[in-house]
Design an enzyme around this catalytic site. Structure first.
Site, PDB file in Angstrom:
ATOM      1  N   GLU A   1      -9.624  13.232  -3.957  1.00  0.00           N
ATOM      2  CA  GLU A   1     -10.768  12.515  -3.378  1.00  0.00           C
ATOM      3  C   GLU A   1     -12.115  13.208  -3.569  1.00  0.00           C
ATOM      4  O   GLU A   1     -13.120  12.549  -3.822  1.00  0.00           O
ATOM      5  CB  GLU A   1     -10.522  12.218  -1.895  1.00  0.00           C
ATOM      6  CG  GLU A   1      -9.307  11.320  -1.633  1.00  0.00           C
ATOM      7  CD  GLU A   1      -9.381   9.939  -2.293  1.00  0.00           C
ATOM      8  OE1 GLU A   1     -10.494   9.509  -2.656  1.00  0.00           O
ATOM      9  OE2 GLU A   1      -8.325   9.306  -2.452  1.00  0.00           O
TER      10      GLU A   1
ATOM     11  N   GLY B   1     -10.806   0.324   1.986  1.00  0.00           N
ATOM     12  CA  GLY B   1     -11.867  -0.229   1.175  1.00  0.00           C
ATOM     13  C   GLY B   1     -11.316  -0.524  -0.208  1.00  0.00           C
ATOM     14  O   GLY B   1     -11.449  -1.623  -0.741  1.00  0.00           O
TER      15      GLY B   1
ATOM     16  N   MET C   1      -8.065   0.882  -3.215  1.00  0.00           N
ATOM     17  CA  MET C   1      -6.937   1.731  -3.570  1.00  0.00           C
ATOM     18  C   MET C   1      -6.813   1.716  -5.084  1.00  0.00           C
ATOM     19  O   MET C   1      -6.754   0.656  -5.704  1.00  0.00           O
ATOM     20  CB  MET C   1      -5.656   1.219  -2.883  1.00  0.00           C
ATOM     21  CG  MET C   1      -4.411   2.025  -3.218  1.00  0.00           C
ATOM     22  SD  MET C   1      -4.558   3.760  -2.674  1.00  0.00           S
ATOM     23  CE  MET C   1      -3.580   4.570  -3.943  1.00  0.00           C
ATOM     24  N   GLU C   2      -6.760   2.926  -5.635  1.00  0.00           N
ATOM     25  CA  GLU C   2      -6.885   3.108  -7.083  1.00  0.00           C
ATOM     26  C   GLU C   2      -5.601   2.823  -7.861  1.00  0.00           C
ATOM     27  O   GLU C   2      -5.240   3.592  -8.746  1.00  0.00           O
ATOM     28  CB  GLU C   2      -7.363   4.537  -7.348  1.00  0.00           C
ATOM     29  CG  GLU C   2      -6.365   5.661  -6.971  1.00  0.00           C
ATOM     30  CD  GLU C   2      -6.466   6.176  -5.543  1.00  0.00           C
ATOM     31  OE1 GLU C   2      -6.924   5.422  -4.659  1.00  0.00           O
ATOM     32  OE2 GLU C   2      -6.079   7.333  -5.309  1.00  0.00           O
TER      33      GLU C   2
ATOM     34  N   HIS D   1     -15.895   4.373  -7.346  1.00  0.00           N
ATOM     35  CA  HIS D   1     -14.967   5.346  -6.777  1.00  0.00           C
ATOM     36  C   HIS D   1     -13.540   5.102  -7.278  1.00  0.00           C
ATOM     37  O   HIS D   1     -12.900   6.012  -7.808  1.00  0.00           O
ATOM     38  CB  HIS D   1     -15.030   5.266  -5.245  1.00  0.00           C
ATOM     39  CG  HIS D   1     -14.073   6.184  -4.542  1.00  0.00           C
ATOM     40  ND1 HIS D   1     -14.452   7.414  -4.048  1.00  0.00           N
ATOM     41  CD2 HIS D   1     -12.752   6.066  -4.263  1.00  0.00           C
ATOM     42  CE1 HIS D   1     -13.405   8.008  -3.498  1.00  0.00           C
ATOM     43  NE2 HIS D   1     -12.352   7.202  -3.612  1.00  0.00           N
ATOM     44  N   GLU D   2     -13.062   3.880  -7.126  1.00  0.00           N
ATOM     45  CA  GLU D   2     -11.670   3.611  -7.525  1.00  0.00           C
ATOM     46  C   GLU D   2     -11.503   3.769  -9.035  1.00  0.00           C
ATOM     47  O   GLU D   2     -10.476   4.256  -9.505  1.00  0.00           O
ATOM     48  CB  GLU D   2     -11.221   2.221  -7.061  1.00  0.00           C
ATOM     49  CG  GLU D   2     -11.376   1.948  -5.556  1.00  0.00           C
ATOM     50  CD  GLU D   2     -10.823   3.043  -4.637  1.00  0.00           C
ATOM     51  OE1 GLU D   2      -9.904   3.770  -5.056  1.00  0.00           O
ATOM     52  OE2 GLU D   2     -11.332   3.182  -3.505  1.00  0.00           O
TER      53      GLU D   2
ATOM     54  N   GLN E   1       0.879  -1.182   0.000  1.00  0.00           N
ATOM     55  CA  GLN E   1       0.000   0.000   0.000  1.00  0.00           C
ATOM     56  C   GLN E   1       0.906   1.218   0.000  1.00  0.00           C
ATOM     57  O   GLN E   1       1.632   1.444   0.962  1.00  0.00           O
ATOM     58  CB  GLN E   1      -0.917  -0.019   1.228  1.00  0.00           C
ATOM     59  CG  GLN E   1      -1.630   1.298   1.526  1.00  0.00           C
ATOM     60  CD  GLN E   1      -2.554   1.761   0.399  1.00  0.00           C
ATOM     61  OE1 GLN E   1      -3.223   0.968  -0.244  1.00  0.00           O
ATOM     62  NE2 GLN E   1      -2.565   3.058   0.130  1.00  0.00           N
TER      63      GLN E   1
ATOM     64  N   HIS F   1     -11.055   7.347 -10.009  1.00  0.00           N
ATOM     65  CA  HIS F   1      -9.687   7.833  -9.791  1.00  0.00           C
ATOM     66  C   HIS F   1      -8.822   7.694 -11.051  1.00  0.00           C
ATOM     67  O   HIS F   1      -7.766   8.334 -11.140  1.00  0.00           O
ATOM     68  CB  HIS F   1      -9.013   7.052  -8.664  1.00  0.00           C
ATOM     69  CG  HIS F   1      -9.235   7.610  -7.285  1.00  0.00           C
ATOM     70  ND1 HIS F   1      -8.941   8.916  -6.963  1.00  0.00           N
ATOM     71  CD2 HIS F   1      -9.687   7.024  -6.136  1.00  0.00           C
ATOM     72  CE1 HIS F   1      -9.211   9.099  -5.660  1.00  0.00           C
ATOM     73  NE2 HIS F   1      -9.672   7.975  -5.150  1.00  0.00           N
TER      74      HIS F   1
ATOM     75  N   TYR G   1     -13.144  14.350   1.098  1.00  0.00           N
ATOM     76  CA  TYR G   1     -14.046  13.499   0.314  1.00  0.00           C
ATOM     77  C   TYR G   1     -15.392  14.179   0.064  1.00  0.00           C
ATOM     78  O   TYR G   1     -15.784  14.424  -1.065  1.00  0.00           O
ATOM     79  CB  TYR G   1     -14.282  12.173   1.051  1.00  0.00           C
ATOM     80  CG  TYR G   1     -13.116  11.205   0.973  1.00  0.00           C
ATOM     81  CD1 TYR G   1     -12.001  11.366   1.778  1.00  0.00           C
ATOM     82  CD2 TYR G   1     -13.132  10.121   0.091  1.00  0.00           C
ATOM     83  CE1 TYR G   1     -10.937  10.483   1.719  1.00  0.00           C
ATOM     84  CE2 TYR G   1     -12.067   9.225   0.022  1.00  0.00           C
ATOM     85  CZ  TYR G   1     -10.970   9.412   0.838  1.00  0.00           C
ATOM     86  OH  TYR G   1      -9.921   8.538   0.773  1.00  0.00           O
TER      87      TYR G   1
ATOM     88  N   ASP H   1      -1.850  11.319   6.176  1.00  0.00           N
ATOM     89  CA  ASP H   1      -3.091  10.579   6.431  1.00  0.00           C
ATOM     90  C   ASP H   1      -4.103  11.399   7.224  1.00  0.00           C
ATOM     91  O   ASP H   1      -5.299  11.113   7.187  1.00  0.00           O
ATOM     92  CB  ASP H   1      -2.801   9.293   7.215  1.00  0.00           C
ATOM     93  CG  ASP H   1      -2.371   8.166   6.299  1.00  0.00           C
ATOM     94  OD1 ASP H   1      -2.148   8.442   5.099  1.00  0.00           O
ATOM     95  OD2 ASP H   1      -2.253   7.029   6.775  1.00  0.00           O
TER      96      ASP H   1
ATOM     97  N   PRO I   1      -6.132  -2.742   4.629  1.00  0.00           N
ATOM     98  CA  PRO I   1      -6.562  -1.685   5.566  1.00  0.00           C
ATOM     99  C   PRO I   1      -7.547  -0.668   4.995  1.00  0.00           C
ATOM    100  O   PRO I   1      -8.110   0.120   5.745  1.00  0.00           O
ATOM    101  CB  PRO I   1      -5.244  -1.002   5.942  1.00  0.00           C
ATOM    102  CG  PRO I   1      -4.333  -1.265   4.785  1.00  0.00           C
ATOM    103  CD  PRO I   1      -4.723  -2.611   4.258  1.00  0.00           C
TER     104      PRO I   1
HETATM  105  N1  BES Z   1      -7.057   6.668  -2.368  1.00  0.00           N
HETATM  106  C1  BES Z   1      -7.959   6.248  -1.376  1.00  0.00           C
HETATM  107  C2  BES Z   1      -7.305   5.471  -0.267  1.00  0.00           C
HETATM  108  C3  BES Z   1      -6.222   6.208   0.491  1.00  0.00           C
HETATM  109  C4  BES Z   1      -6.274   7.569   0.731  1.00  0.00           C
HETATM  110  C5  BES Z   1      -5.154   5.496   0.988  1.00  0.00           C
HETATM  111  C6  BES Z   1      -5.252   8.199   1.438  1.00  0.00           C
HETATM  112  C7  BES Z   1      -4.136   6.127   1.684  1.00  0.00           C
HETATM  113  C8  BES Z   1      -4.185   7.487   1.902  1.00  0.00           C
HETATM  114  C9  BES Z   1      -9.100   5.402  -1.960  1.00  0.00           C
HETATM  115  O1  BES Z   1      -9.493   5.804  -3.221  1.00  0.00           O
HETATM  116  C10 BES Z   1     -10.296   5.592  -1.074  1.00  0.00           C
HETATM  117  O2  BES Z   1     -10.757   6.684  -0.954  1.00  0.00           O
HETATM  118  N2  BES Z   1     -10.791   4.510  -0.478  1.00  0.00           N
HETATM  119  C11 BES Z   1     -11.968   4.530   0.376  1.00  0.00           C
HETATM  120  C12 BES Z   1     -13.179   4.049  -0.358  1.00  0.00           C
HETATM  121  C13 BES Z   1     -14.033   5.075  -0.981  1.00  0.00           C
HETATM  122  C14 BES Z   1     -15.300   4.453  -1.540  1.00  0.00           C
HETATM  123  C15 BES Z   1     -14.349   6.276  -0.148  1.00  0.00           C
HETATM  124  C16 BES Z   1     -11.752   3.564   1.507  1.00  0.00           C
HETATM  125  O3  BES Z   1     -10.747   2.854   1.498  1.00  0.00           O
HETATM  126  O4  BES Z   1     -12.580   3.500   2.396  1.00  0.00           O
HETATM  127 ZN    ZN Z   2     -10.455   7.657  -3.198  1.00  0.00          ZN
END
Ligand code: BES
Ligand code: ZN
Length: 632
Positions: free
Chosen positions: A345, A295, A297-298, A322-323, A166, A326, A412, A404, A293
């Site tokens: 996001e 939901g 990752m794009e 969503h992905e 990741q 991206h 979002y 983070d 960890p």
């Molecule tokens: N790019 C994000 C995951 C992310 C963001 C990982 C920042 C590390 C740091 C991914 O696209 C995302 O937003 N995932 C969401 C799901 C989405 C439907 C809101 C998640 O993992 O919950």
């Molecule tokens: Zn996202």
């Protein structure tokens, strides 16, 4: 091809920007191919000196050693020494650097700087103005946070080990020594060796079969930021979903995934109709073990996804929308720094919602957004009430903080609502044309918030003579008054039923038709259950609808949280099961937070956590350690 090469840069000039509170020195860069200005700002989360010298192509030779849980790597950076400097700085974190070579195999002088807990260690390599190649020989360590090595028991098949990475936001440097900043784009290729009973896949061209030698080759020919380099190795099988879509997962999961993802090919088509051609060739998904960890990752060409979206009824596929989205917002047009995270996001949530509307209708897409909106209101209030109003700005200042920290409902949902409000102000046709040209103009580039704001003012607001409080939305606190109203008649019914709960004697009287209620209606209903509801009523609901063990992670986690609040304890066993199995931080954090509120529940939480923690990825256990005040 759209390589952003030095040939494309014909003018670099310095200017001082005054648009935000703190002044930033910016390098203004024009590329002759498109005559578009993008500003290159200092990325506070990387040591790399990319404005002077940068990687253009990265070749990785990786040996995956499951016995010792180590990757042995050789990272060959093809570089462009723009300013002819004598030192190139790479990011590393918990890596062992074994050796560094330059062109023709000559040894390079290198040194690792001081360790920063968040940013890792800069690796300084002495180079010459004419140096073309830097080869770094290295190995990962047990501390390398990007990696999760799974024992066979943590997989669906229980027989073979598994590894996944990741990268976002700043973890790529813990498995690859690189210039780990979203502001530099590179192409990459890789050779991976692993045990021959496993398959390796990356965010690149992928195999569809295992190889008898356990050797795989990969190419990513579009320039991408480092956080999108990704690898997974496991007992994988591939199945096709459509012309250019498919899914990888463990054999026992493959049929379920194919069914769940029936609509993925049409999602790609819907996305293209909205915002232009899909530029990445294939779109595949890998469904990982439950400890993933996030939901989703794009990772380009290959979305990484949690198995908790495999609900059996396609009710959680908005995560794939969503992905997929991206592939435009984020992967094609990338946030220049993590302070601009909402550009990734917020745009993606907006776009995701448009895809969902196109395929499943407005009733469903509105319910999805309303669920998010409810969370936004809470988080926004919490931030303001705890004196952190600045965290409610779309444009953040995350210097000296973990990037983070920017992963909140602000980036979002406030981000998406800003775009939806803007859409409403100018009209959908004009807004879609504008977004099409935005993605086109900035494709394979990185963008700052200021770039976007200027672009929107000049290409959307001015030409259409529209007044809009764009600066308030982007640089201001909270949610502006002109925010679009999202409503759902179906949610009104959920709310009534939750209120009516006090008056009913049996669950039948609620007249919930399980065959038509969507996951989002269940979530809404559970959220609206009053906190003074009796334990008996909770049990009545549980017996009637099997909420504690419903198999749908979104519904179950809402139910656990409400049950903890009310003191309904029959959830304890299934909840413990859930917490041991699932490593998705979005579910874990709110449940453990709720448990930590009373000393009795905190004791229970710690008992469960002791068993569950070894299953979690570092991203998740770092968060939960903090929530529970855990020290081993
Ligand atoms: N790019 C994000 C995951 C992310 C963001 C990982 C920042 C590390 C740091 C991914 O696209 C995302 O937003 N995932 C969401 C799901 C989405 C439907 C809101 C998640 O993992 O919950
Ligand atoms: Zn996202």
């Amino acid at each position: 091809m759209n390589f952003r090469t030095v040939l494309g840069i014909f003018s670099i000039s310095l200017l001082i920007s005054c648009s935000s509170e703190h002044q930033t020195e910016k390098v203004k860069e024009e590329t002759d191919s498109t005559k578009v200005e993008t500003t290159v700002v200092k990325d506070e989360h990387s040591y790399a000196n990319t404005n002077d010298v940068k990687t253009e192509h990265l070749h990785l030779a990786l040996e995956i050693d499951f016995d010792n849980k180590v990757i042995h790597g050789r990272a060959t950076h093809k570089i462009n020494n723009i300013s002819g400097v004598s030192k190139m700085i790479f990011d590393t974190h918990d890596l062992v650097i074994e050796d560094v070579f330059l062109d023709n195999g000559e040894h390079a002088t290198f040194k690792l700087g001081e360790i920063d807990e968040l940013l890792g260690q800069p690796l300084e390599v002495e180079i010459k103005p004419e140096t073309k190649k830097v080869v770094i020989v290295y190995r990962t360590t047990p501390e390398s946070e990007a990696l999760q090595w799974l024992n066979p028991q943590q997989t669906a098949g229980k027989k073979l080990p598994y590894l996944f990475t990741q990268g976002e936001a700043v973890l790529t440097r813990s498995w690859i020594p690189c210039q780990d900043t979203p502001s530099n784009r590179i192409t990459y290729s890789a050779e991976v060796t692993c045990p021959s009973n496993l398959m390796a896949v990356m965010s690149a061209t992928n195999p569809t079969e295992k190889s008898t030698e356990g050797y795989f080759r990969f190419e990513m020919n579009n320039p991408i930021p480092s956080y999108l380099i990704a690898l997974a190795v496991g007992d994988l099988q591939f199945a096709s979903l459509g012309n250019r879509t498919g899914v990888y997962t463990e054999p026992s999961m493959i049929d379920k995934c194919v069914e769940e993802f029936e609509d993925v090919e049409s999602m790609v088509e819907a996305a293209e109709e909205l915002y232009g051609q899909y530029k990445w060739g294939r779109y595949d998904i890998i469904v990982l073990p439950p400890s993933f960890p996030f939901g989703g990752m794009e990772n380009p060409k290959l979305t990484f996804a949690t198995p908790t979206i495999i609900a059996g009824d396609k009710s959680l596929v908005s995560l794939i929308a969503h992905e997929l989205a991206h592939s435009w917002s984020g992967n094609l047009v990338t946030n220049a720094t993590w302070d601009d995270f909402w550009l990734n996001e917020g745009f993606t949530v907006y776009f995701e919602n448009r895809i969902m509307e196109k395929i499943y209708g407005k009733e469903r897409s509105d319910m999805l957004l309303m669920i998010e909106y409810q969370e936004l209101l809470h988080e926004n209030d919490d931030m303001i009430n705890s004196g952190h109003g600045e965290d409610t700005h779309l444009k953040l200042n995350l210097k000296d903080r973990n990037p983070d920290d920017g992963m909140t409902a602000i980036a979002y949902t406030k981000g998406a609502l800003f775009l939806k409000t803007l859409e409403e102000a100018v009209g959908r046709d004009k807004f879609d044309k504008f977004l099409n040209s935005y993605f086109d103009t900035y494709q394979f580039k990185t963008v700052t918030t200021e770039d976007f704001v200027n672009y929107a003012k000049n290409n959307l607001l001015k030409p259409n003579n529209i007044e809009f409080n764009i600066d308030e939305w982007v640089y201001g606190e909270g949610i502006p008054d002109n925010c679009v109203k999202i409503e759902s008649d179906r949610f009104k019914i959920c709310d009534e039923k939750a209120k009516f709960l006090a008056d009913v004697k049996t669950a039948d009287e609620l007249l919930i038709d399980e065959s038509i209620w969507t996951t989002q209606e269940w979530m809404r209903f559970i959220r609206q259950i009053p906190e003074n509801t009796t334990i008996e009523k909770m049990k009545m609901l549980d017996d009637a609808f099997n909420l504690s063990d419903r198999g749908n992670a979104e519904i179950m986690s809402e139910w656990y949280i409400k049950s903890i609040k009310i003191g309904y304890k029959d959830i304890n066993e299934p909840m413990e099961q859930f917490l041991i199995e699932v490593g998705r931080r979005k579910f874990l954090a709110p449940i453990y937070t709720e448990l930590a509120k009373t000393s009795e529940n905190l004791k229970l939480a710690k008992k469960i956590y002791k068993k569950a923690r070894p299953n979690y990825h570092a991203i998740s256990f770092n968060t939960i350690d903090e929530i529970l005040g855990w020290s081993e």
